[in-house]
Enzyme design. Structure first.
Site, PDB file in Angstrom:
ATOM      1  N   ARG A  31      32.427   7.340 -20.448  1.00 56.99           N
ATOM      2  CA  ARG A  31      31.439   8.156 -21.162  1.00 56.99           C
ATOM      3  C   ARG A  31      31.601   9.581 -20.658  1.00 56.99           C
ATOM      4  NH1 ARG A  31      27.382   5.187 -20.523  1.00 56.99           N
ATOM      5  NH2 ARG A  31      26.226   6.087 -18.784  1.00 56.99           N
ATOM      6  N   GLU A  61      26.988  12.558 -25.757  1.00 61.37           N
ATOM      7  CA  GLU A  61      27.498  11.589 -24.795  1.00 61.37           C
ATOM      8  C   GLU A  61      28.176  10.367 -25.412  1.00 61.37           C
ATOM      9  OE1 GLU A  61      24.379   9.230 -22.860  1.00 61.37           O
ATOM     10  OE2 GLU A  61      22.902  10.620 -23.663  1.00 61.37           O
ATOM     11  N   TYR A  70      33.503   1.348 -24.356  1.00 62.53           N
ATOM     12  CA  TYR A  70      33.290   0.309 -23.338  1.00 62.53           C
ATOM     13  C   TYR A  70      34.058  -0.942 -23.743  1.00 62.53           C
ATOM     14  CZ  TYR A  70      29.608   3.730 -22.899  1.00 62.53           C
ATOM     15  OH  TYR A  70      28.927   4.929 -22.804  1.00 62.53           O
ATOM     16  N   HIS A 126      20.461  12.486 -27.239  1.00 66.07           N
ATOM     17  CA  HIS A 126      18.994  12.445 -27.316  1.00 66.07           C
ATOM     18  C   HIS A 126      18.480  13.811 -26.916  1.00 66.07           C
ATOM     19  CE1 HIS A 126      19.222  12.052 -22.904  1.00 66.07           C
ATOM     20  NE2 HIS A 126      20.163  11.147 -23.119  1.00 66.07           N
ATOM     21  N   ASP A 174       0.821  -1.219   0.000  1.00 67.69           N
ATOM     22  CA  ASP A 174       0.000   0.000   0.000  1.00 67.69           C
ATOM     23  C   ASP A 174       0.856   1.272   0.000  1.00 67.69           C
ATOM     24  OD1 ASP A 174       1.046  -0.319   2.466  1.00 67.69           O
ATOM     25  OD2 ASP A 174      -0.795   0.071   3.588  1.00 67.69           O
ATOM     26  N   HIS A 212      14.914  11.354 -21.642  1.00 71.46           N
ATOM     27  CA  HIS A 212      14.908  11.072 -23.088  1.00 71.46           C
ATOM     28  C   HIS A 212      13.664  11.771 -23.600  1.00 71.46           C
ATOM     29  CE1 HIS A 212      17.358   7.197 -22.168  1.00 71.46           C
ATOM     30  NE2 HIS A 212      18.090   8.291 -22.133  1.00 71.46           N
TER      31      HIS A 212
HETATM   32  N1  GLY Z   1      21.244   8.655 -18.244  1.00 64.49           N
HETATM   33  C1  GLY Z   1      20.579   8.196 -19.374  1.00 64.49           C
HETATM   34  C2  GLY Z   1      21.228   8.630 -20.591  1.00 64.49           C
HETATM   35  O1  GLY Z   1      22.332   9.114 -20.544  1.00 64.49           O
HETATM   36  O2  GLY Z   1      20.696   8.587 -21.656  1.00 64.49           O
HETATM   37 MN    MN Z   2      23.174  10.086 -18.901  1.00 62.95          MN
HETATM   38 MN    MN Z   3      21.806  10.842 -21.781  1.00 61.57          MN
END
Ligand code: GLY
Ligand code: MN
Ligand code: MN
Length: 437
Positions: free
Chosen positions: A403, A381, A385, A351, A36, A358
């Site tokens: 990144r 970004e 990797y 994005h 709940d 997003h």
């Molecule tokens: N943190 C999600 C992205 O970088 O898209």
């Molecule tokens: Mn991110």
């Molecule tokens: Mn991002």
């Protein structure tokens, strides 16, 4: 955000609708976390964007040209008992006086009232598929009217996706929105700085998450924009790693992808730094490749370039860098054409960013990548990797994920990096870490 901004948005929507249209937008439901216990309520972005109304169990209706007002808000009635438990409700008076509705009715009366509002309309702007229960009700309301056709009632004949109109609006950020995004960026920069300053070998990933959270909360962010990623060593190679439960070892890098939400707007920042404060030779070499890719991508952000230009620039720089380090072998054009880089760089370069991390908005118009325009905000970004056990890859590169992510506004003449205050070069990051806490 001031009421003025919400009024402007509703005006813009109503201008895009025609007489004979009706737009219907329900608020998101509360969500149960366990038994709940509910998650803290956050209206979905489309609903909040137009209404600024923070309560659940509400439906906004827009009817251009309606004599008794073009914006009708259905919401909960005042209820002194419930309000004692969970807080104030605006009620019908509040919906009109505080939130600018021209007319408001109790949500429990919607079945009686909404069909009447739909009577004699031609097109219903409504997004199907987000809420199947509500979808069914909308169809029922239309059917109620169709059943009355013999008595001369005219039922709407067409459904139009409201997303199209609304998401195009949301893609272009107003000065007010940019201000909120700058604040989200500022809070997030402070949080990343704190994490860099306090980081020490032997700490756990969740300890850094706590440091981030501390800065977010104390600076007025009610929530992160998404679950924070704190991944040290090989964990950084899992793109959406959110366990944040491992110890951070001397000699590892740690990747932090974390952003605050402020006034319903997101920041989204990633930095990757050495747990002990100094990048090793191999880490530095890879880091420089990612940074060069990011710099090349950001340079492409200007009006009249295409959405894909930054990605293409990042891919080229990344592939060049991987060839220089011996991680890819072959001719540059062939490697790019065959997408050889995807082994190490498997996501796209960014994005849209806004109320949703997003964010909404088309990336293509027809078959063409979208042209960049003033007011759009996106992330940049790129990342590399190289998990442990990568076949055919020298040991020194393995267990490294990097990144670097910033948030960028397209301006009239180019761009503005909203998160640019945060250290990103090797020297800047090492200097910040050396400054301690
Ligand atoms: N943190 C999600 C992205 O970088 O898209
Ligand atoms: Mn991110
Ligand atoms: Mn991002």
């Amino acid at each position: 955000m001031s009421q003025k901004e919400f009024i402007r948005r509703r005006k813009q929507l109503l201008k895009m609708l025609e007489p004979g249209d009706i737009a219907i937008l329900p608020a998101a439901n509360m969500k149960i976390r366990n038994r709940d216990v509910e998650y803290r309520y956050r209206p979905d972005s489309d609903f909040y964007y137009l209404t600024g109304f923070p309560e659940p169990e509400a439906v906004a209706v827009f009817i251009p040209g309606r004599k008794h007002g073009e914006y009708v808000l259905f919401c909960r009635e005042r209820d002194p008992v419930m309000e004692t438990w969970v807080g104030k409700r605006a009620g019908q008076d509040g919906a009109c006086e505080e939130y600018g509705a021209s007319d408001s009715f109790p949500i429990n009366d919607i079945d009686d009232i909404l069909p009447g509002l739909m009577e004699n309309t031609e097109r219903v702007f409504y997004t199907m598929g987000n809420n199947s229960k509500f979808d069914t009700r909308v169809i029922q309301w239309v059917n109620t009217l169709r059943d009355k056709a013999r008595s001369g009632v005219h039922a709407p004949g067409e459904f139009v996706n409201l997303d199209h109109v609304l998401h195009e609006m949301r893609l272009f950020k107003s000065a007010t929105e940019v201000k909120a995004m700058r604040m989200a960026a500022k809070i997030s920069v402070a949080a990343h700085q704190r994490a860099m300053r306090v980081c020490q070998p032997g700490m756990y990933e969740y300890e850094l998450e706590a440091e981030l959270q501390y800065e977010f909360t104390r600076r007025g962010s009610p929530s992160t924009a998404y679950s924070s990623i704190v991944g040290a060593g090989n964990n950084a190679c899992t793109l959406h790693y959110i366990d944040n439960c491992d110890v951070m070892n001397d000699g590892d890098l740690v990747l932090i992808d974390a952003g605050a939400e402020y006034d319903y707007y997101a920041a989204d920042i990633t930095r990757t730094f050495p747990v002990n404060g100094t990048y090793s030779k191999a880490q530095k070499a890879l880091y420089e490749v990612v940074l060069a890719a990011q710099t090349a991508a950001i340079e492409q952000l200007k009006p009249d370039n295409h959405w894909n230009d930054p990605h293409e620039a990042a891919v080229r720089a990344m592939t060049e860098g991987l060839v220089d380090l011996g991680l890819l072998k072959g001719r540059l054009p062939t490697l790019i054409k065959n997408e050889a880089y995807k082994r190490f760089y498997m996501h796209r370069t960014g994005h849209w960013l806004g109320m949703d991390v997003h964010d909404v908005g088309d990336y293509k118009l027809g078959d063409e990548w979208r042209v960049l325009e003033k007011g759009m905000v996106m992330t940049v970004e790129p990342g590399l990797y190289i998990p442990l056990g990568s076949k055919g890859v020298a040991k020194k590169w393995q267990g490294i994920g990097i990144r670097i992510e910033d948030d960028v506004l397209v301006t009239k003449s180019g761009h503005d990096v909203l998160t640019g205050a945060l250290a990103s070069s090797v020297d800047e990051v090492e200097a910040l870490m050396a400054s301690g806490n």
